[in-house]
Design a protein around this motif. Structure first.
Motif, PDB file in Angstrom:
ATOM      1  N   ILE A 117       0.873  -1.185   0.000  1.00 34.62           N
ATOM      2  CA  ILE A 117       0.000   0.000   0.000  1.00 34.62           C
ATOM      3  C   ILE A 117       0.908   1.232   0.000  1.00 34.62           C
ATOM      4  CG2 ILE A 117      -0.274   0.117   2.515  1.00 34.62           C
ATOM      5  CD1 ILE A 117      -3.223   0.927   2.022  1.00 34.62           C
ATOM      6  N   HIS A 118       2.055   1.090   0.670  1.00 34.17           N
ATOM      7  CA  HIS A 118       3.156   2.062   0.603  1.00 34.17           C
ATOM      8  C   HIS A 118       4.330   1.338  -0.051  1.00 34.17           C
ATOM      9  CE1 HIS A 118       1.273   4.051   4.384  1.00 34.17           C
ATOM     10  NE2 HIS A 118       0.797   4.584   3.271  1.00 34.17           N
ATOM     11  N   PRO A 119       4.497   1.489  -1.367  1.00 35.61           N
ATOM     12  CA  PRO A 119       5.458   0.599  -2.053  1.00 35.61           C
ATOM     13  C   PRO A 119       6.925   0.782  -1.649  1.00 35.61           C
ATOM     14  CG  PRO A 119       3.860   1.481  -3.594  1.00 35.61           C
ATOM     15  CD  PRO A 119       3.682   2.246  -2.320  1.00 35.61           C
ATOM     16  N   TYR A 120       7.298   1.909  -1.020  1.00 31.38           N
ATOM     17  CA  TYR A 120       8.678   1.957  -0.534  1.00 31.38           C
ATOM     18  C   TYR A 120       8.866   1.054   0.680  1.00 31.38           C
ATOM     19  CZ  TYR A 120       6.826   5.761   2.449  1.00 31.38           C
ATOM     20  OH  TYR A 120       6.081   6.510   3.312  1.00 31.38           O
ATOM     21  N   GLU A 121       7.767   0.510   1.172  1.00 28.45           N
ATOM     22  CA  GLU A 121       7.829  -0.515   2.224  1.00 28.45           C
ATOM     23  C   GLU A 121       7.541  -1.840   1.524  1.00 28.45           C
ATOM     24  OE1 GLU A 121       4.734   1.150   4.643  1.00 28.45           O
ATOM     25  OE2 GLU A 121       5.930   2.891   5.171  1.00 28.45           O
ATOM     26  N   ALA A 122       8.523  -2.322   0.760  1.00 27.33           N
ATOM     27  CA  ALA A 122       8.286  -3.393  -0.218  1.00 27.33           C
ATOM     28  C   ALA A 122       8.354  -4.799   0.374  1.00 27.33           C
ATOM     29  CB  ALA A 122       9.304  -3.266  -1.349  1.00 27.33           C
ATOM     30  N   GLY A 215       0.697  -5.006   5.230  1.00 27.74           N
ATOM     31  CA  GLY A 215       2.112  -5.018   5.610  1.00 27.74           C
ATOM     32  C   GLY A 215       2.829  -3.694   5.350  1.00 27.74           C
ATOM     33  N   HIS A 216       3.570  -3.214   6.354  1.00 32.59           N
ATOM     34  CA  HIS A 216       4.259  -1.916   6.295  1.00 32.59           C
ATOM     35  C   HIS A 216       5.661  -2.001   6.885  1.00 32.59           C
ATOM     36  CE1 HIS A 216       0.683   0.764   5.585  1.00 32.59           C
ATOM     37  NE2 HIS A 216       0.068  -0.350   5.958  1.00 32.59           N
ATOM     38  N   ALA A 217       6.379  -0.873   6.784  1.00 28.70           N
ATOM     39  CA  ALA A 217       7.616  -0.673   7.539  1.00 28.70           C
ATOM     40  C   ALA A 217       7.499   0.657   8.266  1.00 28.70           C
ATOM     41  CB  ALA A 217       8.823  -0.668   6.615  1.00 28.70           C
ATOM     42  N   MET A 218       8.275   0.810   9.324  1.00 32.82           N
ATOM     43  CA  MET A 218       8.112   1.965  10.208  1.00 32.82           C
ATOM     44  C   MET A 218       9.424   2.702  10.412  1.00 32.82           C
ATOM     45  SD  MET A 218       6.804   1.673  14.102  1.00 32.82           S
ATOM     46  CE  MET A 218       6.819   3.041  15.227  1.00 32.82           C
ATOM     47  N   ALA A 308       0.968  -4.580  10.296  1.00 31.84           N
ATOM     48  CA  ALA A 308       2.245  -4.812  10.969  1.00 31.84           C
ATOM     49  C   ALA A 308       3.365  -4.101  10.235  1.00 31.84           C
ATOM     50  CB  ALA A 308       2.550  -6.298  11.080  1.00 31.84           C
ATOM     51  N   GLU A 309       4.337  -3.614  11.021  1.00 33.58           N
ATOM     52  CA  GLU A 309       5.425  -2.814  10.481  1.00 33.58           C
ATOM     53  C   GLU A 309       6.778  -3.331  10.975  1.00 33.58           C
ATOM     54  OE1 GLU A 309       3.055   1.216   9.636  1.00 33.58           O
ATOM     55  OE2 GLU A 309       4.748   1.424  10.999  1.00 33.58           O
ATOM     56  N   THR A 310       7.715  -3.446  10.040  1.00 38.18           N
ATOM     57  CA  THR A 310       9.093  -3.775  10.399  1.00 38.18           C
ATOM     58  C   THR A 310       9.883  -2.468  10.531  1.00 38.18           C
ATOM     59  OG1 THR A 310       9.620  -3.922   8.059  1.00 38.18           O
ATOM     60  CG2 THR A 310       9.098  -5.976   9.159  1.00 38.18           C
TER      61      THR A 310
HETATM   62 ZN   LIG Z   1       3.314   2.268   5.579  1.00 38.18          ZN
END
Ligand SMILES: [Zn+2]
Length: 559
Positions: A117-122, A215-218, A308-310
């Motif tokens: 959904i946020h592609p820089y969080e691939a 799925g995301h990153a933080m 969830a975010e890594t």
């Molecule tokens: Zn995100």
């Protein structure tokens, strides 16, 4: 707070780390966690030592190869993007299903998994491709005995191919927004983007997943967890599904992810700006009681959701592993507990309708329009004392060096306030229904996209209820948006006539909480909050005198 060594930690943490359990910290991953696959079934990161991510073209190629090797996939096209890209969604089932009707008749638990959904969080995109391969051809085929797994590896297709240079891995990274500059994970209520409209209309409304995963990153992470998870905390949502996820699913998921994958995981929070920290809070991780995130709004449908975010500064390999581990754990959980999860959600559907039928006509049903987080009590957390301020990797011009202390074991911090309990702070009466003027057809359209049932009056109706008188429209900058709030109050016991063509939302429907949240004039980020009615209210002259909010709350249809 004293720093402890890893060994002290392992002994002292009691229950936090099982004795003898190998935990992978920092960038570490076990060897051969992804199995051995022929070249044609290896993903782009696997083939490039995790320095490249999958482009849209390569995504389609990978899916094509799976289609040639398995008879358990059905591919949907969720949308065609503004730049002409199709968004593939894979329905994994054994035997294959090609329609929501077949899925529903199978009695299996439908789960929806989303990446990018946020592609820089691939990372989730890549993990989902690897998991799809395992589910179809590898170690996870058993999941399809009881689950139908719907996978959208790359929800934001245009963003995926908006490339730029990155420090760290992958070396070339996707963008964050869609082609028109929208952040798709702020669009869950206002529905301005083609992508989220398509997600609701083609997946959520038709396939009705019991659980959705995003799925995301933080960024700016100081905690010591490989991945951190949250569920819907919108106070207006039926508490059944979200409480189940928090109290039952999360603890088991945490334990299994540690045991099976050697990763420490916990809730999606940040710490306060002091050492030792005293707060473990959703607010500090930009998680919210509002409904703007897809996983937040999904809870208003009486369904389960997990985001969830890594930690974003870690290596691509590590982040993919963390996403892979957590999603595998979620699928195993749903495989074991799917029946129970379905029951929790269907009960919530029934209870929402029953409450409206029993109480709404008398004006005795209330629900929350806003909330905040309070403490659940004190807990121990894993955190790093140092903040991540990356330096140059020696001999390069790449600012991606992470201090060694942030790659080793974190510190156990005791007695931190667990600020994750959602409580309502404002409420409003739930009506028996809403009546919406015919010229606000965009409101009816958005409700229908949310899967709320909206009828059109065939003849004039007289109804008793209340209307909201707006004294002032206030704009506040919040989360990067100019949000609207209305000051004013309800004028009760009005009897009014509504002509044929008026839209009617009968609240005796399972999505009543969602309709309430969208339509209530003072909901924190309903349609008013997202400024969708600003134009209407302004043209009615709100800045000069009081105006009536156009959507009427009725308690009783008189004739
Ligand atoms: Zn995100």
């Amino acid at each position: 707070m004293k720093k402890m060594s890893f060994f002290a930690l392992a002994f002292l943490a009691g229950g936090l780390l099982a004795f003898g359990q190998k935990i992978y910290w920092g960038d570490a991953v076990p060897s051969n966690w992804n199995g051995s696959w022929p070249s044609e079934l290896r993903t782009v990161p696997e083939k490039t030592d995790y320095v490249r991510t999958t482009s849209s073209y390569e995504l389609l190629e990978f899916i094509d190869r799976l289609k040639w090797k398995s008879d358990k996939i059905h591919v949907l096209n969720m949308y065609t993007s503004p730049l002409g890209r199709v968004c593939p969604v894979l329905v994994l089932a054994d035997p294959r299903v090609t329609s929501p009707d077949e899925a529903s008749k199978s009695g299996k638990t439908v789960v929806y998994l989303q990446g990018n959904i946020h592609p820089y969080e691939a990372e989730a995109k890549e993990a989902l491709l690897m998991l799809t391969r395992e589910i179809l051809l590898g170690r996870m085929t058993h999941l399809l005995e009881r689950l139908i797994v719907i996978v959208c590896p790359s929800f934001n297709m245009d963003g995926n191919d908006a490339w730029s240079l990155n420090d760290g891995t992958p070396h070339i990274l996707s963008g964050g927004k869609n082609a028109l500059g929208f952040n798709l994970n702020r669009d869950a209520v206002k529905l301005e983007t083609l992508e989220v409209n398509a997600l609701y209309r083609t997946v959520f409304n038709r396939w009705d997943p019991i659980l959705m995963y995003d799925g995301h990153a933080m960024e700016r992470v100081q905690h010591g967890y490989a991945i951190a998870y949250a569920t819907c905390s919108v106070p207006a949502a039926h508490p059944g599904p979200r409480t189940y996820v928090w109290d039952k699913l999360f603890p088991e998921l945490r334990e299994k992810t540690r045991k099976n994958f050697g990763l420490e995981t916990f809730t999606h929070c940040g710490i306060d700006d002091r050492w030792p920290p005293t707060l473990w809070s959703h607010d500090a991780a930009i998680w919210t009681n509002e409904a703007k995130f897809v996983a937040g709004a999904y809870g208003l449908r009486n369904r389960m959701s997990i985001l969830a975010e890594t930690p974003i500064h870690l290596s691509f390999r590590r982040k993919i592993y963390a996403q892979y581990a957590l999603i595998a754990g979620i699928l195993e959980y749903a495989h074991r507990h799917g029946r129970e999860m379905q029951e929790i959600c269907r009960n919530a559907d029934r209870e929402v309708v029953d409450a409206v039928l029993a109480k709404a006509e008398r004006g005795e049903l209330k629900n929350f329009t806003a909330g905040r987080y309070e403490s659940r009590g004190r807990i121990d957390i894993l955190a790093y004392r140092e903040k991540n301020e990356p330096g140059y990797i020696p001999g390069t011009s790449v600012r991606a060096r992470i201090p060694a202390s942030l790659l080793g074991p974190p510190v156990l911090v005791r007695d931190v306030e667990d600020m994750t309990k959602t409580v309502g702070t404002a409420e409003a009466t739930v009506p028996r229904g809403y009546l919406i003027p015919a010229d606000l057809d965009f409101v009816a359209d958005k409700l229908r996209t949310h899967n709320v049932k909206v009828e059109v009056l065939a003849e004039l109706v007289k109804a008793a209820g209340e209307e909201f008188v707006v004294d002032r429209l206030v704009k506040t900058r919040r989360g990067g948006f100019n949000m609207t709030s209305l000051e004013g109050g309800f004028a009760r016991s009005q009897v009014k006539e509504f002509p044929a063509g008026t839209f009617r939302v009968d609240m005796a429907q399972p999505l009543a909480n969602l309709a309430f949240y969208c339509l209530e004039p003072q909901a924190a980020d309903g349609f008013v909050g997202w400024s969708l009615l600003d134009g209407y209210l302004k043209s009615a002259g709100d800045d000069k005198r009081s105006v009536v909010y156009p959507i009427f709350k009725y308690f009783k249809i008189i004739e």
